[in-house]
Design a protein around this motif. Structure first.
Motif, short mmCIF file in Angstrom:
data_model
loop_
_atom_site.label_atom_id
_atom_site.label_comp_id
_atom_site.label_asym_id
_atom_site.label_seq_id
_atom_site.Cartn_x
_atom_site.Cartn_y
_atom_site.Cartn_z
N ASP A 97 0.83 -1.21 0.00
CA ASP A 97 0.00 0.00 0.00
C ASP A 97 0.86 1.26 0.00
N GLN A 98 1.93 1.24 0.79
CA GLN A 98 2.80 2.41 0.86
C GLN A 98 3.53 2.62 -0.46
N ARG A 99 3.90 1.53 -1.13
CA ARG A 99 4.56 1.64 -2.43
C ARG A 99 3.61 2.18 -3.49
N VAL A 100 2.36 1.71 -3.45
CA VAL A 100 1.35 2.21 -4.38
C VAL A 100 1.14 3.70 -4.16
N ALA A 101 1.05 4.11 -2.89
CA ALA A 101 0.87 5.53 -2.56
C ALA A 101 2.02 6.36 -3.11
N LYS A 102 3.23 5.86 -2.95
CA LYS A 102 4.40 6.58 -3.46
C LYS A 102 4.36 6.69 -4.97
N ASP A 103 4.02 5.59 -5.64
CA ASP A 103 3.95 5.58 -7.11
C ASP A 103 2.91 6.56 -7.62
N MET A 104 1.84 6.73 -6.87
CA MET A 104 0.75 7.61 -7.30
C MET A 104 0.94 9.05 -6.84
N GLY A 105 2.03 9.32 -6.13
CA GLY A 105 2.31 10.69 -5.71
C GLY A 105 1.52 11.15 -4.49
N ILE A 106 1.07 10.20 -3.65
CA ILE A 106 0.30 10.56 -2.46
C ILE A 106 1.23 11.12 -1.39
N THR A 107 0.85 12.23 -0.78
CA THR A 107 1.65 12.83 0.29
C THR A 107 0.84 13.06 1.56
N ILE A 108 -0.50 13.15 1.44
CA ILE A 108 -1.33 13.44 2.61
C ILE A 108 -2.57 12.55 2.60
N THR A 109 -3.23 12.49 3.77
CA THR A 109 -4.53 11.83 3.86
C THR A 109 -5.56 12.86 4.33
N PRO A 110 -6.78 12.75 3.81
CA PRO A 110 -7.22 11.81 2.79
C PRO A 110 -6.81 12.28 1.40
N SER A 111 -6.54 11.33 0.52
CA SER A 111 -6.29 11.60 -0.90
C SER A 111 -6.94 10.49 -1.70
N ALA A 112 -7.15 10.77 -2.98
CA ALA A 112 -7.77 9.76 -3.84
C ALA A 112 -7.18 9.84 -5.24
N VAL A 113 -7.14 8.70 -5.89
CA VAL A 113 -6.79 8.63 -7.31
C VAL A 113 -7.96 7.97 -8.02
N VAL A 114 -8.44 8.63 -9.06
CA VAL A 114 -9.60 8.13 -9.81
C VAL A 114 -9.18 7.86 -11.25
N TYR A 115 -9.48 6.67 -11.73
CA TYR A 115 -9.27 6.32 -13.13
C TYR A 115 -10.62 6.05 -13.78
N ASP A 116 -10.85 6.67 -14.91
CA ASP A 116 -12.09 6.49 -15.67
C ASP A 116 -11.77 5.72 -16.94
N PHE A 117 -12.33 4.51 -17.05
CA PHE A 117 -12.08 3.67 -18.21
C PHE A 117 -13.26 3.66 -19.18
N SER A 118 -14.17 4.61 -19.01
CA SER A 118 -15.35 4.65 -19.88
C SER A 118 -15.02 5.18 -21.27
N SER A 119 -13.89 5.85 -21.41
CA SER A 119 -13.47 6.36 -22.72
C SER A 119 -12.31 5.53 -23.23
N GLU A 120 -11.92 5.79 -24.45
CA GLU A 120 -10.82 5.02 -25.06
C GLU A 120 -9.50 5.31 -24.38
N GLU A 121 -9.34 6.53 -23.89
CA GLU A 121 -8.10 6.89 -23.22
C GLU A 121 -8.25 6.70 -21.71
N GLU A 122 -7.22 6.12 -21.08
CA GLU A 122 -7.25 5.97 -19.63
C GLU A 122 -7.05 7.34 -19.00
N TYR A 123 -7.99 7.71 -18.15
CA TYR A 123 -7.94 9.04 -17.55
C TYR A 123 -7.75 8.91 -16.05
N GLY A 124 -6.72 9.54 -15.54
CA GLY A 124 -6.45 9.48 -14.11
C GLY A 124 -6.34 10.86 -13.52
#
Length: 218
Positions: free
Chosen positions: A141-168
Motif C-alpha cells: 500500500d505504501q509503495r502504491v501511494a508513493k507511485d501515485m504521488g500521495i503525500t497526505i490523507t485523505p487523498s484519492a486517485v480516480v481512473y475512468d475507463f469509460s473512454s478510449e483513453e485511460e484518464y487518471g
C-alpha cells in the motif's frame, strides 16, 4: 468502469466522513465502480492528525505515540481485509468513529471489542495482524501511494475507463475530495467532476497496469 483508490488515516475523523459518503453513494449507484481503501502513513499525515487533536507536534513522545497508533491501526485494518471487504470496512469505520470522532483512547482492548462487533473471526484476526503477509500487504500500500504521488490523507486517485483513453486524476486533502461523491452519481455529475478535475494534478503513475494488483487486497 471507474477505479477509485482512497488513501486514508485508519483512525482519522476527516477520512471517516469521506468514506461514509462514498460508501453510501456506492450502495445506490448503478455504475461499475471498483473501490480500494488503503491506509497511508507518513510524517506529514501524522502531523495533520496531531493538529486536529490539538497535540503539540514538537513533543517527540506524543509524535511517536501517534505514529505507532496509526501504524498499528493500519496493520489491524489489513488483517481485517483478509476476512473480506465487508468486515474490513465495517471495522475501519468503527475504529475511526470511536477514536477519531469520539476521541476515545486507542487500545488493544478497544480494537478487539470493535472487531468482535463485525462478526469476524477474532482469533484469526489476532493471529493475522502480526503476520508477515499483513506487513507485506501494508508495505505494498505504501509503495502504491508513493507511485501515485500521495503525500497526505485523505487523498484519492480516480481512473475512468469509460473512454478510449485511460484518464487518471489525483485529489489531495479534504477540500479537493469534496467533489469525489460525484464520481458515484449520474453521468452529468461524473462529467462535472471530470471537468473540475482538469485543473487538478494527474497521478505520477503513468498507467494503473503498472501496479501489482494481486498484492492489494480489497
Amino acid at each position: 468502469m471507474i477505479e477509485l483508490f482512497l488513501f486514508i488515516n485508519p483512525i482519522g475523523p476527516i477520512c471517516y466522513d469521506i468514506e461514509k459518503e462514498i460508501l453510501n453513494k456506492l450502495n445506490t449507484s448503478r455504475k461499475k465502480i471498483h473501490l480500494q481503501i488503503l491506509p497511508f502513513v507518513n510524517l506529514f499525515s501524522v502531523g495533520v492528525s496531531m493538529d486536529y487533536l490539538s497535540m503539540n507536534k514538537t513533543d517527540l513522545v506524543l509524535r511517536n505515540e501517534q505514529t505507532n497508533q496509526i501504524y498499528a491501526a493500519s496493520l489491524n485494518y489489513k488483517a481485517a481485509q483478509l476476512q473480506g471487504k465487508k468486515i474490513a470496512r465495517d471495522f475501519l469505520l468503527k475504529l475511526q468513529q470511536r477514536i477519531g470522532i469520539e476521541r476515545q483512547e486507542y487500545s488493544d482492548a478497544l480494537v478487539k471489542e470493535l472487531f468482535s462487533e463485525t462478526n469476524g473471526d477474532l482469533e484469526m484476526f489476532l493471529e493475522d495482524r502480526s503476520s508477515e503477509l499483513v506487513k507485506k500487504n501494508f508495505a505494498t500500500d505504501q509503495r502504491v501511494a508513493k507511485d501515485m504521488g500521495i503525500t497526505i490523507t485523505p487523498s484519492a486517485v480516480v481512473y475512468d475507463f469509460s473512454s478510449e483513453e485511460e484518464y487518471g486524476v489525483l485529489l489531495e486533502g479534504s477540500e479537493e475530495l469534496r467533489s469525489l461523491p460525484l464520481v458515484c452519481g449520474t453521468a452529468t455529475e461524473l462529467d462535472t467532476f471530470l471537468q473540475k478535475a482538469q485543473s487538478l494534478k494527474a497521478p505520477k503513475l503513468s498507467t494503473i497496469h503498472e501496479i501489482d494488483r494481486g498484492l492489494i487486497l480489497l
